[in-house]
Write a protein that holds these residues in place. Structure first.
Motif, PDB file in Angstrom:
ATOM      1  N   SER A  82       0.826  -1.217   0.000  1.00 60.68           N
ATOM      2  CA  SER A  82       0.000   0.000   0.000  1.00 60.68           C
ATOM      3  C   SER A  82       0.853   1.259   0.000  1.00 60.68           C
ATOM      4  O   SER A  82       0.502   2.271  -0.620  1.00 60.68           O
ATOM      5  CB  SER A  82      -0.924   0.004   1.220  1.00 60.68           C
ATOM      6  N   GLU A  83       1.982   1.195   0.690  1.00 62.50           N
ATOM      7  CA  GLU A  83       2.892   2.346   0.720  1.00 62.50           C
ATOM      8  C   GLU A  83       3.385   2.679  -0.687  1.00 62.50           C
ATOM      9  O   GLU A  83       3.401   3.847  -1.099  1.00 62.50           O
ATOM     10  CB  GLU A  83       4.073   2.052   1.647  1.00 62.50           C
ATOM     11  N   LEU A  84       3.770   1.671  -1.444  1.00 63.16           N
ATOM     12  CA  LEU A  84       4.247   1.896  -2.806  1.00 63.16           C
ATOM     13  C   LEU A  84       3.132   2.406  -3.709  1.00 63.16           C
ATOM     14  O   LEU A  84       3.363   3.229  -4.604  1.00 63.16           O
ATOM     15  CB  LEU A  84       4.839   0.607  -3.368  1.00 63.16           C
ATOM     16  N   GLU A  85       1.931   1.935  -3.478  1.00 60.12           N
ATOM     17  CA  GLU A  85       0.802   2.324  -4.321  1.00 60.12           C
ATOM     18  C   GLU A  85       0.391   3.781  -4.119  1.00 60.12           C
ATOM     19  O   GLU A  85      -0.265   4.367  -4.977  1.00 60.12           O
ATOM     20  CB  GLU A  85      -0.387   1.403  -4.065  1.00 60.12           C
ATOM     21  N   THR A  86       0.742   4.384  -2.992  1.00 61.56           N
ATOM     22  CA  THR A  86       0.378   5.789  -2.782  1.00 61.56           C
ATOM     23  C   THR A  86       1.061   6.704  -3.788  1.00 61.56           C
ATOM     24  O   THR A  86       0.558   7.787  -4.090  1.00 61.56           O
ATOM     25  CB  THR A  86       0.781   6.256  -1.366  1.00 61.56           C
ATOM     26  N   GLY A  87       2.209   6.297  -4.282  1.00 58.28           N
ATOM     27  CA  GLY A  87       2.944   7.140  -5.216  1.00 58.28           C
ATOM     28  C   GLY A  87       3.594   8.343  -4.563  1.00 58.28           C
ATOM     29  O   GLY A  87       4.057   9.263  -5.263  1.00 58.28           O
ATOM     30  N   ALA A 100      22.170  13.009 -13.503  1.00 62.24           N
ATOM     31  CA  ALA A 100      21.687  12.569 -12.196  1.00 62.24           C
ATOM     32  C   ALA A 100      20.246  12.084 -12.293  1.00 62.24           C
ATOM     33  O   ALA A 100      19.429  12.639 -13.043  1.00 62.24           O
ATOM     34  CB  ALA A 100      21.781  13.702 -11.183  1.00 62.24           C
ATOM     35  N   ALA A 101      19.923  11.042 -11.528  1.00 59.00           N
ATOM     36  CA  ALA A 101      18.548  10.557 -11.441  1.00 59.00           C
ATOM     37  C   ALA A 101      17.710  11.558 -10.649  1.00 59.00           C
ATOM     38  O   ALA A 101      18.234  12.335  -9.838  1.00 59.00           O
ATOM     39  CB  ALA A 101      18.517   9.194 -10.768  1.00 59.00           C
ATOM     40  N   ILE A 102      16.408  11.533 -10.868  1.00 58.24           N
ATOM     41  CA  ILE A 102      15.498  12.480 -10.217  1.00 58.24           C
ATOM     42  C   ILE A 102      14.466  11.694  -9.410  1.00 58.24           C
ATOM     43  O   ILE A 102      13.695  10.900  -9.963  1.00 58.24           O
ATOM     44  CB  ILE A 102      14.786  13.370 -11.256  1.00 58.24           C
ATOM     45  N   ALA A 103      14.470  11.908  -8.104  1.00 54.44           N
ATOM     46  CA  ALA A 103      13.515  11.249  -7.207  1.00 54.44           C
ATOM     47  C   ALA A 103      12.609  12.304  -6.595  1.00 54.44           C
ATOM     48  O   ALA A 103      13.060  13.405  -6.252  1.00 54.44           O
ATOM     49  CB  ALA A 103      14.259  10.486  -6.114  1.00 54.44           C
ATOM     50  N   ILE A 104      11.327  11.968  -6.464  1.00 56.12           N
ATOM     51  CA  ILE A 104      10.346  12.939  -5.966  1.00 56.12           C
ATOM     52  C   ILE A 104       9.575  12.353  -4.783  1.00 56.12           C
ATOM     53  O   ILE A 104       9.059  11.233  -4.860  1.00 56.12           O
ATOM     54  CB  ILE A 104       9.343  13.343  -7.066  1.00 56.12           C
ATOM     55  N   PHE A 105       9.508  13.134  -3.702  1.00 60.85           N
ATOM     56  CA  PHE A 105       8.636  12.801  -2.570  1.00 60.85           C
ATOM     57  C   PHE A 105       7.521  13.833  -2.552  1.00 60.85           C
ATOM     58  O   PHE A 105       7.765  15.030  -2.394  1.00 60.85           O
ATOM     59  CB  PHE A 105       9.416  12.840  -1.257  1.00 60.85           C
ATOM     60  N   THR A 106       6.280  13.383  -2.719  1.00 56.96           N
ATOM     61  CA  THR A 106       5.117  14.277  -2.763  1.00 56.96           C
ATOM     62  C   THR A 106       4.482  14.338  -1.383  1.00 56.96           C
ATOM     63  O   THR A 106       3.845  13.377  -0.929  1.00 56.96           O
ATOM     64  CB  THR A 106       4.098  13.799  -3.808  1.00 56.96           C
ATOM     65  N   ALA A 107       4.646  15.464  -0.712  1.00 58.38           N
ATOM     66  CA  ALA A 107       4.278  15.578   0.699  1.00 58.38           C
ATOM     67  C   ALA A 107       2.788  15.408   0.948  1.00 58.38           C
ATOM     68  O   ALA A 107       2.386  14.830   1.961  1.00 58.38           O
ATOM     69  CB  ALA A 107       4.756  16.922   1.245  1.00 58.38           C
ATOM     70  N   ASN A 108       1.927  15.900   0.035  1.00 58.23           N
ATOM     71  CA  ASN A 108       0.488  15.841   0.316  1.00 58.23           C
ATOM     72  C   ASN A 108      -0.086  14.427   0.229  1.00 58.23           C
ATOM     73  O   ASN A 108      -1.257  14.213   0.519  1.00 58.23           O
ATOM     74  CB  ASN A 108      -0.295  16.809  -0.585  1.00 58.23           C
ATOM     75  N   TYR A 146      11.518  17.504  -2.913  1.00 57.45           N
ATOM     76  CA  TYR A 146      10.482  17.398  -1.879  1.00 57.45           C
ATOM     77  C   TYR A 146       9.344  18.322  -2.298  1.00 57.45           C
ATOM     78  O   TYR A 146       9.391  19.538  -2.119  1.00 57.45           O
ATOM     79  CB  TYR A 146      11.055  17.793  -0.522  1.00 57.45           C
ATOM     80  N   ASN A 147       8.316  17.751  -2.906  1.00 61.41           N
ATOM     81  CA  ASN A 147       7.209  18.503  -3.483  1.00 61.41           C
ATOM     82  C   ASN A 147       6.158  18.795  -2.413  1.00 61.41           C
ATOM     83  O   ASN A 147       5.465  17.897  -1.947  1.00 61.41           O
ATOM     84  CB  ASN A 147       6.591  17.689  -4.632  1.00 61.41           C
ATOM     85  N   MET A 148       6.034  20.081  -2.030  1.00 60.32           N
ATOM     86  CA  MET A 148       5.084  20.466  -0.977  1.00 60.32           C
ATOM     87  C   MET A 148       3.859  21.174  -1.535  1.00 60.32           C
ATOM     88  O   MET A 148       3.090  21.784  -0.781  1.00 60.32           O
ATOM     89  CB  MET A 148       5.784  21.342   0.057  1.00 60.32           C
ATOM     90  N   ILE A 149       3.644  21.086  -2.842  1.00 56.02           N
ATOM     91  CA  ILE A 149       2.453  21.704  -3.439  1.00 56.02           C
ATOM     92  C   ILE A 149       1.199  21.087  -2.822  1.00 56.02           C
ATOM     93  O   ILE A 149       1.020  19.868  -2.812  1.00 56.02           O
ATOM     94  CB  ILE A 149       2.443  21.504  -4.964  1.00 56.02           C
ATOM     95  N   GLY A 150       0.333  21.942  -2.295  1.00 54.83           N
ATOM     96  CA  GLY A 150      -0.932  21.478  -1.731  1.00 54.83           C
ATOM     97  C   GLY A 150      -0.819  20.729  -0.406  1.00 54.83           C
ATOM     98  O   GLY A 150      -1.805  20.175   0.073  1.00 54.83           O
ATOM     99  N   SER A 151       0.343  20.705   0.194  1.00 49.35           N
ATOM    100  CA  SER A 151       0.487  19.971   1.457  1.00 49.35           C
ATOM    101  C   SER A 151       0.032  20.823   2.626  1.00 49.35           C
ATOM    102  O   SER A 151       0.056  22.053   2.590  1.00 49.35           O
ATOM    103  CB  SER A 151       1.947  19.555   1.655  1.00 49.35           C
ATOM    104  N   ALA A 184       7.253  25.508  -0.524  1.00 54.04           N
ATOM    105  CA  ALA A 184       7.164  25.306   0.932  1.00 54.04           C
ATOM    106  C   ALA A 184       6.175  26.294   1.546  1.00 54.04           C
ATOM    107  O   ALA A 184       6.283  27.500   1.327  1.00 54.04           O
ATOM    108  CB  ALA A 184       8.533  25.480   1.566  1.00 54.04           C
ATOM    109  N   PRO A 185       5.202  25.811   2.333  1.00 53.37           N
ATOM    110  CA  PRO A 185       4.259  26.717   3.008  1.00 53.37           C
ATOM    111  C   PRO A 185       4.963  27.502   4.116  1.00 53.37           C
ATOM    112  O   PRO A 185       6.059  27.140   4.565  1.00 53.37           O
ATOM    113  CB  PRO A 185       3.213  25.754   3.599  1.00 53.37           C
ATOM    114  N   LEU A 186       4.330  28.556   4.596  1.00 50.79           N
ATOM    115  CA  LEU A 186       4.916  29.377   5.657  1.00 50.79           C
ATOM    116  C   LEU A 186       5.165  28.573   6.920  1.00 50.79           C
ATOM    117  O   LEU A 186       6.174  28.752   7.594  1.00 50.79           O
ATOM    118  CB  LEU A 186       3.994  30.573   5.952  1.00 50.79           C
ATOM    119  N   TRP A 187       4.228  27.671   7.263  1.00 46.77           N
ATOM    120  CA  TRP A 187       4.386  26.925   8.514  1.00 46.77           C
ATOM    121  C   TRP A 187       5.584  25.975   8.468  1.00 46.77           C
ATOM    122  O   TRP A 187       6.061  25.528   9.507  1.00 46.77           O
ATOM    123  CB  TRP A 187       3.117  26.135   8.837  1.00 46.77           C
TER     124      TRP A 187
END
Length: 675
Positions: A82-87, A100-108, A146-151, A184-187
C-alpha cells in the motif's frame, strides 16, 4: 544489473579491490559471505573511490538499515504494498543535464498517522536500491525533490524529514547532488530554518527552497513531470512494475543480513577496517570537509586527542612534585601555565545568592536571544565557548588526586572539585573512603538538582549504588552506551535483562522491566539495601541516539527525552507522596556519560535552560554553562555541544509555540561579525 568493470579506470579498479579485500576479510571473520564486486563499486562510487570514506559509509549504512528496519522488503504484501501504491515517492525515467537521477517525494500524499517511519523509509529505500542499479545513477548521483504543493501541516513529519536527509547524505551509497524543496508553506519555513542548522555545512549548500518556476533553473523542463511544470507524464505504476522485475530477491544487493552487526553500537566493522588500512600504510582522513558520517571523523579525532592528552598528563605529573595546582585537562593546563597562574581560585561567595535569585543581567528574552545568535553566528558562538573554556578553574582537586583515589577515576585528567564533590558515608572521616568521582550540580532555582558523574568502573560499582541509596536518587540518566566504537565507555553497572539481578557491595539490584524506545531505553530497577532489607525503586533512562564526541543531527530526540526524564521524576515523587520532605522537584537526578562532562554537561545545560525559559521566558546559555562548570569542571566539552544547546532551545521554543518564526539567515556565513 549492469557490469561495472568496463566503466572503471585502472585506478578506480585498484581502489575497489582494496575496499572489497578489507570488507571481505572482516566478513569472513564473522562467517559472512563475500561482498559482490558490483555492490562494492556502489559504495566506492558514492565516495569518489576514497577507500577510507567508503568504509565509513559501509558501516553506517548497515547500522542504519538495522536500526530503521530496512533489511527485507516485501513489496507484494502489506504494509509495503500500500505504501508503494500511494505514489508519494517515485523515481522519474528522466535525468537532469548532468545525468543525475530524479527522485520525488510528494508531501500531500504522506499521512504520518497512517504510515510509520519504517514503512515510509522502506518504500523509499526499496525504490532507490533499484535506481542505483544504473551506472549513470551511481556516477552522476541523485536529485531529491520534496514537493510540498498542496500539502498541509497534517502531512508534515519533522523527524521523518531529518531521517531522509541523514540517510541520503550520510548513510546511503549514492551521491546526493541537490535537495529541492518546492512550494514550501509558511508553517514549514520556521522549523526548516532550525533543521538545516543541524545539517552539516556541505549538505546545507545543496538544499534549495524554490517555487515551481524556479525549479526549471535546477532541472530541465523536459525532465520534469507536468505536476511540477514539466512536460512528461508521470507513470508511477510502470516504475513500480520495473522495480518488482528488477529486485525480485526483495533484499536488494546492498544489505546482506548475514553480515550485519548484532548491535547498532558495535562499531567493529569500522574500527577493524581502519586498523587494517593503517597497517597497509594508508594515511588517515584529511582535515578537510568530507562526506563521511561524524562518528568516523570523531573516531580519528578521538584517537589523536587521546594520545595528545596522555602526553600532556605525563608533563603535568612531572611537574606535580614542584608545583601544587589544580589538576586540569591538557589544553587547560597549558593555558594556565602561559598565564602564569599557579594558585586555585576559590568559589565566589555570592554564587548561591545568584543561583536562588534565578536571574542575572545577561538573561535574554527569546527575541534578544535570536538577535544574539544572528549577531554572533556559529563562529561567534565558537569564540564565546573558547572564552568560557579559557577562564581559570574555580577550585581544587586535592581529594581526587590522592593516591588511593586515583584508580577510582575513569580518566586521569577528568577529576572532581573538592568544594562540590559528593561524599559517601563512612564511619571515619578518611577522604580515601568517601571519594567518588561525582559532583553536585545546581539546576534552575534548585540547589543540587543533579549529580554529574563519570560512567562507573567495575571497581566503583558498589560506590555508585551506595551514592544512589544515600542521596535517595529516584532517576539515573545515562547519555552513552557501554561500548562505543569498540571502546569501553561505561561499565555494565545494572542488570540489563528483565528479571535478572546483581549484587554490588551491600546492595542488590533487580531488573523489574525494560521498555525499548527508538532513542532511549527505560529500565525499572529495585534497589535493596542488604543491611536493612529495605527496597526502593530506581528508574534508569539511557539515551542511545547521541554520538560520542559530537551532537545529535537534530535536537528533537533529545528534547523528547528531556520531557520524559521530567515526567518520570514527577511520577516517582507522586509515588513517594508525603514520604519525601526535600525540594518539591525531588532528590538529585544522577546524569552521566563516560567522563561525565561532555554529553552530561550538555544534557544538564539544556534541561536547566528549558526550566528557566518555562518559568521566566528568558534564556541564558552562557551563564548556565558557567554555573555548571563551576561545580563540574570542563562541563560542555566541545564547541559543537555549546552551539547545539542554543539551536535546541530555538527548536524547543518553536515546538511549544513560544515562537512562530525565526530567521537565522547568515548564521553560518563565513563573513559573519564574529570573524
Amino acid at each position: 544489473m549492469e557490469d561495472m568493470a568496463s566503466h572503471l579506470t585502472s585506478r578506480e579498479e585498484q581502489a575497489v579491490k582494496e575496499f572489497i579485500e578489507t570488507v571481505n576479510d572482516l566478513r569472513l571473520r564473522r562467517n559472512a559471505g563475500p561482498l559482490s564486486w558490483n555492490t562494492a563499486v556502489k559504495f566506492m562510487m558514492a565516495r569518489k573511490f576514497d577507500v577510507h570514506r567508503a568504509l565509513a559509509l559501509y558501516e553506517v549504512h548497515e547500522i542504519t538499515r538495522v536500526r530503521e528496519g530496512l533489511i527485507r522488503f516485501d513489496p507484494i504484501n502489506e504494509p509495503l504494498k500500500s505504501e508503494l501504491e500511494t505514489g508519494k515517492f517515485t523515481v522519474l525515467p528522466t535525468r537532469d543535464s548532468t545525468g543525475a537521477a530524479i527522485a520525488i517525494f510528494t508531501a500531500n500524499k504522506h499521512f504520518p498517522i497512517a504510515s510509520s517511519h519504517q514503512v515510509t523509509l522502506q518504500g523509499l529505500v526499496y525504490q532507490l536500491d533499484v535506481s542505483l542499479h544504473s551506472v549513470d545513477t551511481q556516477r552522476c548521483g541523485i536529485i531529491f525533490i520534496y514537493n510540498m504543493i498542496g500539502s498541509k501541516y497534517v502531512n508534515f513529519d519533522y523527524e521523518l524529514c531529518q531521517k531522509i536527509l541523514s540517510l541520503l547524505k550520510g548513510a546511503y551509497p549514492a551521491r546526493l547532488k541537490k535537495v529541492l524543496i518546492v512550494a514550501a508553506p509558511l508553517w514549514f519555513k520556521a522549523p526548516f530554518k532550525i533543521l538545516r542548522l543541524f545539517v552539516r555545512e556541505k549538505l546545507r549548500e545543496r538544499v534549495f527552497m524554490v517555487n515551481v518556476p524556479q525549479l526549471s533553473l535546477h532541472v530541465p523542463i523536459a525532465s520534469l513531470p507536468r505536476e511540477l511544470g514539466g512536460i512528461i507524464p508521470l507513470d508511477h505504476n510502470a516504475w513500480i512494475l520495473h522495480c518488482l522485475k528488477s529486485n525480485t530477491n526483495c533484499n536488494g544487493d546492498l544489505c546482506d543480513i548475514s553480515s550485519l552487526p548484532t548491535s547498532p553500537s558495535s562499531g567493529m566493522i569500522l574500527y577493524q577496517a581502519y586498523e587494517v588500512l593503517m597497517q597497509n600504510g594508508n594515511s588517515p582522513l584529511s582535515d578537510g570537509e568530507t562526506d563521511e558520517p561524524e562518528d568516523f571523523t570523531s573516531f580519528v579525532h578521538e584517537k589523536h586527542n587521546s594520545e595528545k592528552r596522555e602526553k600532556e598528563v605525563e608533563v603535568l605529573k612531572q611537574k606535580q612534585d614542584t608545583v601544587q595546582s589544580p589538576c586540569l585537562s591538557g589544553p587547560d593546563i597549558l593555558l594556565e601555565e602561559r598565564n602564569g597562574i599557579n594558585d586555585p581560585i576559590l568559589p565566589s561567595a555570592n554564587y548561591e545568592e545568584d543561583l536562588l535569585e534565578g536571574g542575572t543581567k545577561t538573561d535574554m528574552t527569546l527575541e534578544e536571544f535570536i538577535q544574539h545568535l544572528c549577531k554572533l553566528g556559529r563562529k561567534g558562538l565558537y569564540e564565546e565557548y573558547a572564552d568560557i573554556k579559557s577562564k581559570s578553574l574555580e577550585g581544587t582537586f586535592n581529594i581526587a588526586r590522592l593516591k588511593h583515589n586515583q584508580p577510582k577515576n575513569r580518566y586521569s585528567d577528568v577529576l572532581c572539585y573538592d568544594h562540590s564533590r559528593v561524599k559517601l558515608m563512612f564511619p571515619s572521616d578518611d577522604p580515601s573512603q568517601d571519594y567518588i568521582n561525582a559532583n553536585y550540580v545546581d539546576g534552575f532555582q534548585q540547589k543540587n538538582a543533579f549529580i554529574s558523574t563519570q560512567g562507573p568502573l567495575p571497581k566503583t560499582f558498589p560506590d555508585f549504588w551506595q551514592m544512589v541509596w544515600e542521596q535517595e536518587v529516584l532517576l539515573i540518566v545515562m547519555t552513552t552506551r557501554t561500548i562505543e566504537r569498540s571502546r569501553a565507555k561505561c561499565g555494565q553497572y545494572w542488570p540489563k535483562q528483565k528479571e535478572s539481578s546483581a549484587e554490588y557491595g551491600e546492595f542488590h539490584i533487580f531488573n523489574n522491566g525494560v521498555e525499548h524506545f527508538k532513542d532511549y531505553v527505560v529500565t525499572q530497577l529495585v534497589l535493596t539495601n542488604l543491611k536493612t532489607d529495605i527496597s526502593r525503586v530506581v528508574v534508569h533512562m539511557q539515551f542511545i541516539s547521541w554520538p560520542d564526541y559530537g551532537v545529535p543531527h537534530s535536537a528533537l530526540a533529545m528534547l523528547t527525552f528531556c520531557d520524559k526524564v521530567r515526567e518520570q521524576q514527577v511520577q516517582a515523587l507522586q509515588v513517594l507522596g508525603s514520604e519525601w520532605k526535600g525540594h518539591p522537584l525531588g532528590p538529585p537526578i544522577i546524569v552521566h556519560c563516560s567522563a561525565g562532562i561532555g554529553r552530561t554537561g550538555t544534557f544538564i545545560t539544556l534541561d536547566s535552560s528549558i526550566q528557566q525559559l518555562e518559568a521566566t521566558g528568558t534564556i541564558n546559555v552562557r551563564g548556565t554553562v558557567e554555573r555548571i562548570r563551576f561545580q563540574r569542571a570542563h562541563s560542555i566539552q566541545m564547541p559543537d555541544q555549546y552551539v547545539f544547546c542554543h539551536l535546541a532551545l530555538l527548536e524547543y521554543a518553536l515546538s511549544r509555540g513560544l515562537l512562530q518564526d525565526v530567521d537565522l539567515s547568515g548564521f553560518d556565513d563565513s563573513d559573519s561579525e564574529s570573524e
